[in-house]
Write a protein that holds these residues in place. Structure first.
Motif, PDB file in Angstrom:
ATOM      1  N   PHE A  67       0.345  -0.916  -0.042  1.00  0.00           N
ATOM      2  CA  PHE A  67       0.049  -0.018   0.222  1.00  0.00           C
ATOM      3  C   PHE A  67       0.981   1.362   0.132  1.00  0.00           C
ATOM      4  N   GLN A  68       0.814   2.073  -1.040  1.00  0.00           N
ATOM      5  CA  GLN A  68       1.838   3.130  -0.951  1.00  0.00           C
ATOM      6  C   GLN A  68       1.032   4.582  -1.721  1.00  0.00           C
ATOM      7  N   MET A  69       1.018   5.784  -1.679  1.00  0.00           N
ATOM      8  CA  MET A  69       0.207   6.709  -2.793  1.00  0.00           C
ATOM      9  C   MET A  69       1.303   6.776  -3.965  1.00  0.00           C
ATOM     10  N   VAL A  70       0.726   6.329  -5.128  1.00  0.00           N
ATOM     11  CA  VAL A  70       1.354   6.865  -5.936  1.00  0.00           C
ATOM     12  C   VAL A  70       1.226   8.080  -6.744  1.00  0.00           C
ATOM     13  N   SER A  71       0.314   8.662  -7.103  1.00  0.00           N
ATOM     14  CA  SER A  71       0.052  10.184  -7.347  1.00  0.00           C
ATOM     15  C   SER A  71      -1.401  10.423  -6.331  1.00  0.00           C
ATOM     16  N   ALA A  72      -0.311  11.331  -5.419  1.00  0.00           N
ATOM     17  CA  ALA A  72      -1.710  12.842  -4.831  1.00  0.00           C
ATOM     18  C   ALA A  72      -2.068  13.860  -5.705  1.00  0.00           C
ATOM     19  N   ARG A  73      -1.875  13.654  -6.900  1.00  0.00           N
ATOM     20  CA  ARG A  73      -2.269  14.295  -8.040  1.00  0.00           C
ATOM     21  C   ARG A  73      -3.871  13.766  -8.306  1.00  0.00           C
ATOM     22  N   ARG A  74      -3.900  12.289  -9.009  1.00  0.00           N
ATOM     23  CA  ARG A  74      -5.032  12.279  -8.983  1.00  0.00           C
ATOM     24  C   ARG A  74      -5.953  11.687  -7.870  1.00  0.00           C
ATOM     25  N   ILE A  75      -5.495  11.264  -7.023  1.00  0.00           N
ATOM     26  CA  ILE A  75      -5.964  10.866  -5.409  1.00  0.00           C
ATOM     27  C   ILE A  75      -6.901  12.423  -4.884  1.00  0.00           C
ATOM     28  N   LEU A  76      -6.244  13.800  -5.452  1.00  0.00           N
ATOM     29  CA  LEU A  76      -6.829  14.892  -5.295  1.00  0.00           C
ATOM     30  C   LEU A  76      -8.079  15.181  -6.339  1.00  0.00           C
ATOM     31  N   SER A  77      -8.062  14.682  -7.813  1.00  0.00           N
ATOM     32  CA  SER A  77      -8.375  15.013  -8.517  1.00  0.00           C
ATOM     33  C   SER A  77      -9.731  14.239  -7.908  1.00  0.00           C
TER      34      SER A  77
END
Length: 294
Positions: free
Chosen positions: A174-184
């Motif tokens: 488990f890890q965050m790949v893209s903060a931008r996509r998560i925020l979007s």
């Protein structure tokens, strides 16, 4: 050894589409070809792939390749306006569904029979459900439109947001790949949640403004190409002349008779659902017939 790309030169010399027998292509598609999940329906297509402006439809025996004017990954809006006008997409959907109702594919049928002897029952069941839903929408277009925008549109936004968030997260480990996509994705989910409070009139205005811009843009781009002569429209001069005229008519109807157009567009959606259901029923009955002959 021959790759699919070796057969595509005619597309740059005024040919609209090249059809390449699978037997002629001895190399697998190179990594540049990416599977495309959203396409204008085409009869007989089992998968679609894109590589820049190249768009290939895979059938059982052929690769059918055409060259889009815009790469949807780079210019998605212009691709919709110029390569995939709404009128063209609706017409292609009807043609593909009608073709599928009458098309018989014994190879696919035998494959299904090996895996599921009761597959026809599920096909018929879902087909009847689709036909019933489609018939209801056709007979009650305004009520159906209200239900669609109040329930399905917000759910569609929420589902889209969840998918976008999922693309920004890796599960294992488990890890965050893209903060931008998560925020979007979170923003899209938020839009879906608050859109439940939008009135039907507001939804109608938003939808028809978007459709109007799409249709008017498609008409303008189509007539611009038509003005250059037949060579500028290798896919069919008169066909695209009709598409341009109908796109312009659609844009005008949005301004002149929006309520009537709401009913008409919803009825078209219902007719597509009805045809899709009929396709499933027809395929299910074909399976049943072949099961009896085994």
């Amino acid at each position: 050894m021959a790759a699919l790309d070796d057969f595509l030169e005619p597309l740059h010399n005024g040919v609209w589409e090249v059809e390449v027998l699978k037997a002629s292509v001895t190399e697998p598609l190179d990594p540049g070809w990416k599977r495309s999940g959203i396409n204008v329906p085409t009869p007989g297509t089992i998968a679609s792939y894109r590589k820049g402006r190249y768009h290939v439809h895979e059938t059982a025996t052929e690769w059918k390749v055409h060259l889009d004017r815009y790469d949807p990954a780079v210019h998605p809006v212009m691709h919709l306006v110029d390569d995939a006008p709404l009128i063209f997409m609706i017409a292609a959907t009807f043609v593909a569904l009608v073709d599928d109702v009458w098309r018989t594919n014994p190879e696919n049928t035998r494959a299904v029979l090996k895996e599921q002897t009761a597959a026809w029952q599920m096909l018929v069941l879902f087909g009847l459900a689709g036909m019933t839903t489609g018939a209801f929408v056709v007979l009650n277009p305004l009520l159906s439109f209200s239900s669609i925008v109040h329930l399905l549109m917000p759910l569609a936004f929420i589902a889209l947001g969840i998918l976008i968030v999922g693309e920004g997260i890796q599960i294992r480990p488990f890890q965050m790949v893209s903060a931008r996509r998560i925020l979007s994705g979170i923003m899209v989910i938020f839009i879906g949640v608050i859109s439940y409070d939008l009135a039907v009139e507001d939804w109608g205005a938003i939808i028809f403004v978007l459709i109007g811009i799409w249709a008017l843009g498609s008409a303008a781009m189509t007539f611009r190409r038509l003005s250059r002569g037949r060579k500028a429209v290798p896919e069919g001069f008169y066909t695209w002349c009709a598409i341009g005229c109908l796109s312009l008519l659609l844009a005008l109807l949005i301004v002149m008779t929006p309520v009537a157009l709401v009913a008409l567009m919803t009825m078209v959606l219902g007719a597509i659902a009805l045809l899709a259901g009929l396709t499933l029923v027809a395929n299910g009955l074909r399976l049943r017939g072949r099961m009896k002959r085994r």
